[in-house]
Design a protein around this motif. Structure first.
Motif, PDB file in Angstrom:
ATOM      1  N   VAL A  32     -62.845 -58.857  44.407  1.00  7.57           N
ATOM      2  CA  VAL A  32     -63.860 -58.878  45.466  1.00  7.57           C
ATOM      3  C   VAL A  32     -63.146 -58.990  46.800  1.00  7.57           C
ATOM      4  CG1 VAL A  32     -65.859 -60.074  46.405  1.00  7.57           C
ATOM      5  CG2 VAL A  32     -65.559 -59.901  43.927  1.00  7.57           C
ATOM      6  N   ARG A  34     -63.365 -58.328  51.255  1.00  9.72           N
ATOM      7  CA  ARG A  34     -64.258 -58.238  52.413  1.00  9.72           C
ATOM      8  C   ARG A  34     -63.993 -56.927  53.141  1.00  9.72           C
ATOM      9  NH1 ARG A  34     -67.071 -61.931  55.596  1.00  9.72           N
ATOM     10  NH2 ARG A  34     -66.164 -63.677  54.434  1.00  9.72           N
ATOM     11  N   GLU A  40     -68.999 -57.324  54.864  1.00 11.59           N
ATOM     12  CA  GLU A  40     -69.603 -57.725  53.596  1.00 11.59           C
ATOM     13  C   GLU A  40     -68.565 -57.654  52.479  1.00 11.59           C
ATOM     14  OE1 GLU A  40     -72.884 -55.176  52.976  1.00 11.59           O
ATOM     15  OE2 GLU A  40     -74.112 -56.025  54.595  1.00 11.59           O
ATOM     16  N   TYR A  41     -68.867 -58.367  51.405  1.00  8.65           N
ATOM     17  CA  TYR A  41     -67.971 -58.379  50.247  1.00  8.65           C
ATOM     18  C   TYR A  41     -68.265 -57.156  49.378  1.00  8.65           C
ATOM     19  CZ  TYR A  41     -66.529 -63.132  51.356  1.00  8.65           C
ATOM     20  OH  TYR A  41     -66.014 -64.236  51.978  1.00  8.65           O
ATOM     21  N   LYS A  85     -67.997 -63.899  41.948  1.00  8.70           N
ATOM     22  CA  LYS A  85     -67.186 -64.335  43.085  1.00  8.70           C
ATOM     23  C   LYS A  85     -67.927 -64.031  44.376  1.00  8.70           C
ATOM     24  CE  LYS A  85     -62.646 -63.504  40.988  1.00  8.70           C
ATOM     25  NZ  LYS A  85     -61.377 -62.727  41.094  1.00  8.70           N
ATOM     26  N   ALA A  86     -67.776 -64.925  45.334  1.00 11.88           N
ATOM     27  CA  ALA A  86     -68.275 -64.717  46.701  1.00 11.88           C
ATOM     28  C   ALA A  86     -69.726 -64.278  46.713  1.00 11.88           C
ATOM     29  CB  ALA A  86     -67.405 -63.694  47.434  1.00 11.88           C
TER      30      ALA A  86
END
Length: 281
Positions: A32, A34, A40-41, A85-86
């Motif tokens: 993941v 950015r 955004e991820y 994740k995230a």
């Protein structure tokens, strides 16, 4: 062994080549990241995701860190990759076949030891592979002379490469057509699958266990996959008992039993080396 992986990578259209020493868990599965423009991820695909419906060739598989090998457990068993994740929770497809190459522990395969004692791989990883092939470098004067003479002649351009009876494009079309088939398992093949699995379980006894791993339901699934692959290889719409027998032979000879020496001791303390009897193919 690296030449085998390189040829498969150049031959198949959806194939990814990677080295185990330079690969991480995120590089093999997914990560993941950015996005620089939107902030955004986003999910960055790894080697197994890029090789979906293809083959992922992993060289130097024994040089991978154990933590990175654990990351591909789900991809080899469930054919999926789960990410949490995230704030992103996703399950991605990784329907790829894995072709891995590894070296023995001390650089040379010891025939007096079992397969699991020669490779530095964990039992969960070993049980997830369908087939194992041990490539031994046998020392033979005549064979070594012929190999060296052929290499020197090719280098000096005295010999040319032999031409195959079919081209690479024809072989690629044959594989593409074979993969479109969906063979069905006949009742006779079903009974033969059950019988072969029962024989594998009976042979996997405790104590003098010389197998690479314990025989579980995964090996039954391996026999089903190999039987269907053999049916596709013969362009057959049905999985016949003959294909099941060949899959059982491959599973028994190539994976479980590797030629080793049985060491027995006499009563007077002397050592007697006895070679195992070879079964008929």
């Amino acid at each position: 062994k690296s030449q085998f992986l390189k040829y498969v990578h150049s031959f198949l259209p959806r194939a990814v080549y990677t080295s185990g020493k330079a690969s991480s868990a995120a590089g093999l599965t997914a990560s993941v990241m950015r996005d620089n423009e939107t902030g955004e991820y986003v999910i960055e695909a790894g080697a197994l995701m890029l090789a979906d419906n293809g083959i992922c060739c992993i060289d130097e598989f024994d040089k991978m860190d154990p933590s990175d090998q654990v990351a591909i457990h789900e991809a080899m068993e469930q054919q999926t990759i789960s990410i949490t994740k995230a704030g992103i929770q996703a399950t991605l497809n990784a329907r790829a076949s894995i072709l891995a190459a590894a070296n023995p522990v001390f650089g040379r395969y010891d025939r007096g030891k079992t397969l699991k004692a020669n490779v530095a791989l964990s039992a969960p990883i070993l049980s997830r592979f369908d087939l194992f092939f041990v490539v031994l470098d046998e020392m033979d004067d005549l064979n070594d002379f012929r190999v060296a003479q052929h290499i020197i002649n090719v280098h000096c351009k005295r010999e040319t490469q032999t031409t195959a009876p079919f081209t690479t494009a024809q072989l690629r079309n044959y594989v593409r057509f074979a993969r479109t088939l969906n063979p069905q398992i006949t009742p006779d093949a079903q009974r033969r699958l059950v019988e072969c699995y029962r024989m594998l379980r009976q042979g996997d006894t405790l104590g003098r266990n010389r197998t690479a791993y314990r025989i579980t339901v995964r090996q039954l699934e391996s026999m089903v996959r190999l039987s269907e692959a053999l049916a596709r290889l013969h362009c057959d719409d049905e999985v016949k008992p003959a294909y099941v027998d060949e899959a059982f032979r491959l599973l028994k000879k190539s994976i479980i039993h590797v030629d080793t020496e049985d060491v027995t001791f006499d009563d007077d303390g002397g050592e007697e080396v006895r070679m195992p009897e070879h079964e008929d193919a």
